[in-house]
Design an enzyme around this catalytic site. Structure first.
Site, mmCIF file in Angstrom:
data_model
loop_
_atom_site.group_PDB
_atom_site.id
_atom_site.type_symbol
_atom_site.label_atom_id
_atom_site.label_comp_id
_atom_site.label_asym_id
_atom_site.label_seq_id
_atom_site.Cartn_x
_atom_site.Cartn_y
_atom_site.Cartn_z
ATOM 1 C CD GLU A 94 43.299 -3.616 -56.623
ATOM 2 O OE1 GLU A 94 44.080 -4.583 -56.760
ATOM 3 O OE2 GLU A 94 42.380 -3.601 -55.791
ATOM 4 C CB CYS B 144 44.876 -1.245 -53.420
ATOM 5 S SG CYS B 144 45.920 -2.660 -53.827
ATOM 6 C CB CYS C 118 46.675 -5.827 -54.763
ATOM 7 S SG CYS C 118 46.343 -6.386 -53.089
ATOM 8 C CB CYS D 31 43.193 -4.524 -49.966
ATOM 9 S SG CYS D 31 44.833 -3.977 -50.479
ATOM 10 C CD GLU E 36 47.790 -15.314 -54.202
ATOM 11 O OE1 GLU E 36 47.984 -16.545 -54.124
ATOM 12 O OE2 GLU E 36 46.689 -14.769 -53.978
ATOM 13 C CG ASN F 35 46.066 -11.528 -57.786
ATOM 14 O OD1 ASN F 35 45.809 -11.703 -58.968
ATOM 15 N ND2 ASN F 35 45.579 -12.298 -56.834
HETATM 16 N N1 THU Z 1 43.871 -8.853 -54.178
HETATM 17 C C1 THU Z 1 44.044 -7.964 -55.209
HETATM 18 O O1 THU Z 1 44.794 -8.219 -56.158
HETATM 19 N N2 THU Z 1 43.373 -6.789 -55.145
HETATM 20 C C2 THU Z 1 42.532 -6.440 -54.128
HETATM 21 O O2 THU Z 1 42.059 -5.321 -54.086
HETATM 22 C C3 THU Z 1 42.212 -7.392 -53.075
HETATM 23 C C4 THU Z 1 43.052 -8.595 -53.023
HETATM 24 C C5 THU Z 1 44.580 -10.128 -54.235
HETATM 25 C C6 THU Z 1 45.685 -10.269 -53.241
HETATM 26 C C7 THU Z 1 45.751 -11.771 -53.090
HETATM 27 O O3 THU Z 1 46.588 -12.282 -54.116
HETATM 28 C C8 THU Z 1 44.339 -12.259 -53.358
HETATM 29 O O4 THU Z 1 43.670 -11.176 -53.966
HETATM 30 C C9 THU Z 1 43.591 -12.675 -52.112
HETATM 31 O O5 THU Z 1 43.664 -11.722 -51.133
#
Ligand code: THU
Length: 139
Positions: free
Chosen positions: A60, A94, A58, A91, A49, A47
């Protein structure tokens, strides 16, 4: 789909090692993912940000987009590992992207970094029943 053998724990270990590169200064929730594609190659993502929160990607989707950019479009399995105690179930966004490049044979594994062998598994139809899809006009 072509049979590609794999060990879920090795895939999870790869995702855990990718996870250390996550850029998550805002949530503090670091995620790594490794996708195994039908040509046998694996691609990892983390991930990433942003101060403008909505631009976050994310792990995935980052992994799958690496695969597509390298010419692989069929995901056999994906392992997702997060730091902490909260399992990183994909999420909604994804799940939809997984449905683009996966099928109901695609195996999805999630675990936390300290308990890889307590991983959980799900299918795409469990995660996203009635996913949106269009017939591809051009592939
Ligand atoms: N996140 C992911 O990388 N994958 C997921 O399936 C759920 C959320 C990340 C996005 C964000 O950087 C952090 O988790 C909190 O939501």
């Amino acid at each position: 789909m072509k049979l590609v053998k794999f060990d879920p724990l090795s895939l999870l270990e790869s995702a855990r090692s990718a996870r250390s590169k996550a850029y998550a200064p805002y949530s503090g929730y670091q995620v790594g993912a490794t996708a195994l594609m039908s040509d046998g190659r694996t691609f990892s993502g983390v991930n990433v940000e942003n101060a403008s929160y909505g631009l976050t990607i994310c792990a995935e989707r980052a992994a799958l987009f690496m695969a597509v950019a390298a010419g692989s479009r069929e995901v056999v399995a994906i392992a997702i590992v997060a730091a902490g105690t909260c399992l990183p179930w994909p999420c909604g966004a994804c799940r939809q992207v997984l449905s683009e490049f996966g099928s109901d044979h695609t195996r999805i594994f999630v675990a936390t970094e300290d308990a890889l062998d307590g991983y959980r598994e799900a299918t795409l139809s469990e995660l996203i029943p009635h996913a949106f899809g269009l017939p591809p006009a051009a592939r």
